[in-house]
Design a protein around this motif. Structure first.
Motif, short mmCIF file in Angstrom:
data_model
loop_
_atom_site.label_atom_id
_atom_site.label_comp_id
_atom_site.label_asym_id
_atom_site.label_seq_id
_atom_site.Cartn_x
_atom_site.Cartn_y
_atom_site.Cartn_z
N ASP A 67 1.06 -4.55 3.80
CA ASP A 67 0.68 -3.16 4.07
C ASP A 67 0.17 -2.47 2.81
O ASP A 67 -0.81 -1.72 2.85
N LEU A 68 0.85 -2.70 1.69
CA LEU A 68 0.42 -2.09 0.43
C LEU A 68 -0.99 -2.55 0.06
O LEU A 68 -1.83 -1.73 -0.33
N GLN A 70 -3.31 -3.56 2.09
CA GLN A 70 -4.25 -2.98 3.05
C GLN A 70 -4.57 -1.53 2.68
O GLN A 70 -5.73 -1.14 2.62
N TRP A 71 -3.53 -0.74 2.40
CA TRP A 71 -3.75 0.68 2.08
C TRP A 71 -4.42 0.85 0.72
O TRP A 71 -5.21 1.78 0.52
N LYS A 72 -4.15 -0.06 -0.20
CA LYS A 72 -4.82 0.00 -1.50
C LYS A 72 -6.32 -0.25 -1.32
O LYS A 72 -7.17 0.45 -1.89
N ILE A 74 -8.10 0.27 1.37
CA ILE A 74 -8.68 1.43 2.05
C ILE A 74 -8.90 2.58 1.06
O ILE A 74 -9.95 3.23 1.06
N ALA A 75 -7.92 2.83 0.20
CA ALA A 75 -8.03 3.90 -0.79
C ALA A 75 -9.19 3.65 -1.75
O ALA A 75 -9.95 4.56 -2.09
#
Length: 83
Positions: A67-68, A70-72, A74-75
């Motif tokens: 998850d980390l 993935q969100w990194k 995206i950011a």
């Protein structure tokens, strides 16, 4: 001084403390999985769109890492920065 207490002392690798912790964690994980799967908990979570997910500590760690990442990604792609 507290480190001298048997419960707080660093366990020896493979010693009785390590085995006890392993079985205590396994039992806690098993019981939490049973609770999460219970109709009572599902009735509380499902109206909000949540669903309980039981996982071992290793599975949970792997999921958090995924998850980390993935969100990194995206950011970075969307140029989102903390202010």
């Amino acid at each position: 001084m507290l480190r001298q207490h048997p419960c707080l002392a660093r366990p020896r690798r493979g010693g009785p403390h390590a085995r006890l912790k392993f079985f205590a964690r396994a039992r806690l994980n098993r019981e939490l999985a049973e609770i999460a799967a219970s109709p009572e908990v599902r009735a509380i979570l499902e109206p909000d769109g949540s669903r309980p997910l039981a996982a071992t500590p290793a599975e949970f760690g792997a999921r958090m890492k995924q998850d980390l990442a993935q969100w990194k990604r995206i950011a970075v792609e969307r140029k989102i920065v903390a202010e």
